[in-house]
Enzyme design. Structure first.
Site, PDB file in Angstrom:
ATOM      1  N   LYS A   1       8.361  -8.633  -6.701  1.00  0.00           N
ATOM      2  CA  LYS A   1       7.587  -9.427  -7.661  1.00  0.00           C
ATOM      3  C   LYS A   1       8.212  -9.432  -9.057  1.00  0.00           C
ATOM      4  CE  LYS A   1       3.770  -7.527  -7.788  1.00  0.00           C
ATOM      5  NZ  LYS A   1       3.314  -6.865  -9.008  1.00  0.00           N
TER       6      LYS A   1
ATOM      7  N   ARG B   1      -6.062  -6.276 -11.431  1.00  0.00           N
ATOM      8  CA  ARG B   1      -6.058  -5.305 -10.345  1.00  0.00           C
ATOM      9  C   ARG B   1      -7.481  -4.980  -9.889  1.00  0.00           C
ATOM     10  NH1 ARG B   1      -0.845  -3.076 -11.925  1.00  0.00           N
ATOM     11  NH2 ARG B   1      -0.078  -1.426 -10.596  1.00  0.00           N
TER      12      ARG B   1
ATOM     13  N   ARG C   1      16.152   1.861  -0.206  1.00  0.00           N
ATOM     14  CA  ARG C   1      16.520   1.783  -1.618  1.00  0.00           C
ATOM     15  C   ARG C   1      17.079   3.115  -2.099  1.00  0.00           C
ATOM     16  NH1 ARG C   1      11.906  -0.879  -5.147  1.00  0.00           N
ATOM     17  NH2 ARG C   1      10.822   1.076  -4.820  1.00  0.00           N
TER      18      ARG C   1
ATOM     19  N   ARG D   1      14.664   8.103  -3.912  1.00  0.00           N
ATOM     20  CA  ARG D   1      13.453   8.625  -4.546  1.00  0.00           C
ATOM     21  C   ARG D   1      12.498   9.132  -3.485  1.00  0.00           C
ATOM     22  NH1 ARG D   1      10.908   4.362  -8.515  1.00  0.00           N
ATOM     23  NH2 ARG D   1       9.669   4.341  -6.644  1.00  0.00           N
TER      24      ARG D   1
ATOM     25  N   ARG E   1       1.389   3.359   0.636  1.00  0.00           N
ATOM     26  CA  ARG E   1       1.206   2.516  -0.555  1.00  0.00           C
ATOM     27  C   ARG E   1       0.776   1.108  -0.164  1.00  0.00           C
ATOM     28  NH1 ARG E   1       6.130   4.410  -3.394  1.00  0.00           N
ATOM     29  NH2 ARG E   1       7.202   2.533  -2.806  1.00  0.00           N
TER      30      ARG E   1
HETATM   31  P1  AMP Z   1       2.800  -0.918 -12.451  1.00  0.00           P
HETATM   32  O1  AMP Z   1       4.156  -0.830 -13.057  1.00  0.00           O
HETATM   33  O2  AMP Z   1       2.281  -2.320 -12.396  1.00  0.00           O
HETATM   34  O3  AMP Z   1       2.713  -0.242 -11.112  1.00  0.00           O
HETATM   35  O4  AMP Z   1       1.798  -0.140 -13.419  1.00  0.00           O
HETATM   36  C1  AMP Z   1       1.989   1.218 -13.728  1.00  0.00           C
HETATM   37  C2  AMP Z   1       0.664   1.894 -14.048  1.00  0.00           C
HETATM   38  O5  AMP Z   1       0.049   1.253 -15.171  1.00  0.00           O
HETATM   39  C3  AMP Z   1      -0.372   1.803 -12.950  1.00  0.00           C
HETATM   40  O6  AMP Z   1      -0.208   2.843 -12.003  1.00  0.00           O
HETATM   41  C4  AMP Z   1      -1.675   1.981 -13.740  1.00  0.00           C
HETATM   42  O7  AMP Z   1      -1.853   3.318 -14.122  1.00  0.00           O
HETATM   43  C5  AMP Z   1      -1.365   1.190 -14.998  1.00  0.00           C
HETATM   44  N1  AMP Z   1      -1.747  -0.246 -14.869  1.00  0.00           N
HETATM   45  C6  AMP Z   1      -0.920  -1.316 -14.923  1.00  0.00           C
HETATM   46  N2  AMP Z   1      -1.598  -2.468 -14.804  1.00  0.00           N
HETATM   47  C7  AMP Z   1      -2.899  -2.126 -14.660  1.00  0.00           C
HETATM   48  C8  AMP Z   1      -4.102  -2.880 -14.475  1.00  0.00           C
HETATM   49  N3  AMP Z   1      -4.106  -4.215 -14.401  1.00  0.00           N
HETATM   50  N4  AMP Z   1      -5.266  -2.172 -14.375  1.00  0.00           N
HETATM   51  C9  AMP Z   1      -5.296  -0.828 -14.450  1.00  0.00           C
HETATM   52  N5  AMP Z   1      -4.189  -0.068 -14.605  1.00  0.00           N
HETATM   53  C10 AMP Z   1      -3.001  -0.695 -14.719  1.00  0.00           C
END
Ligand code: AMP
Length: 216
Positions: free
Chosen positions: A13, A88, A122, A155, A166
């Site tokens: 994405k 989310r 990866r 990783r 996941r």
């Molecule tokens: P990501 O890189 O999108 O996986 O985001 C990393 C972390 O940021 C997530 O594990 C959440 O802790 C927080 N986060 C990012 N976007 C959101 C969202 N829309 N709602 C709640 N937490 C978020």
């Protein structure tokens, strides 16, 4: 062109969003990136969200919604934007509808096995973060980064069992949001089972079919 990009972790994405952002000259807004940046800066927002992000838990809706509201009100979003990592929760989706009108939600899909193969193959440079794939794009010298000579490792959370887990979490978390947009008629599934050089032109063609032409 106000877009939301959705899809399971590992589907690519972020790569697609960057490419479309460049092609159309609209910002790629990743809430995860915003939070990581604020944490790095040690800002008040960064301090507030640090614990959640480091534990991989959702940041409370009120905080995320406010961050997105503020970001979308900036000048560079006038022509449109790509939201990545937001919404989310259903509440975030409903709040977004009050902030702005979304044109289209691209829902990237691929069979689980393909994502698992992609992610679990990866490997990443422990020094500069360059990403390789054991099978599809290995470093020239095994275990050594082409870019910086650092050690290339796998990783821990890219192991197949962890990736599978996941994916299950993702499905559970996002089913209501996908349903929400499907009901509104905004959701389009995009086949992301091919490599990025195939998926990206597919996205552009799709956007063009909705009347979104990239600027010349
Ligand atoms: P990501 O890189 O999108 O996986 O985001 C990393 C972390 O940021 C997530 O594990 C959440 O802790 C927080 N986060 C990012 N976007 C959101 C969202 N829309 N709602 C709640 N937490 C978020």
């Amino acid at each position: 062109m106000r877009l939301v990009f959705m899809g399971p972790p590992g589907i690519g994405k972020g790569t697609y969003a960057s490419a479309v952002s460049k092609k159309y000259g609209i910002p790629h807004i990743s809430t995860g990136d915003i939070f990581r940046e604020e944490i790095k800066k040690g800002s008040p927002l960064g301090l507030k969200v640090k614990e959640y992000v480091s534990r991989g838990e959702l940041v409370p809706d009120d905080i995320v919604i406010e961050v997105v509201r503020r970001r979308l009100s900036r000048e560079d979003c006038k022509k449109g934007f790509i939201l990545d990592g937001y919404p989310r929760t259903l509440r975030q989706a409903e709040a977004l509808d009050e902030i702005t009108k979304i044109d289209l939600v691209l829902n990237f899909v691929a069979p689980d096995e393909i994502i698992i193969e992609r992610v679990s193959g990866r490997i990443i440079c422990s020094k500069c973060g360059a990403i390789y794939h054991e099978k599809w794009r290995p470093p020239r010298k095994p275990g050594v980064c082409d870019v910086c000579g650092g050690r290339v490792i796998k990783r821990e959370d890219d192991r197949p069992e962890v990736v599978k887990h996941r994916l299950e979490l993702y499905k559970r978390q996002f089913a209501p949001i996908i349903e929400y947009y499907r009901r509104k008629g905004l959701l389009v599934d995009v086949d992301a089972s091919d490599t990025a050089d195939v998926v990206i032109p597919r996205i552009i063609r799709l956007l063009e079919s909705y009347g979104f032409k990239p600027p010349r």
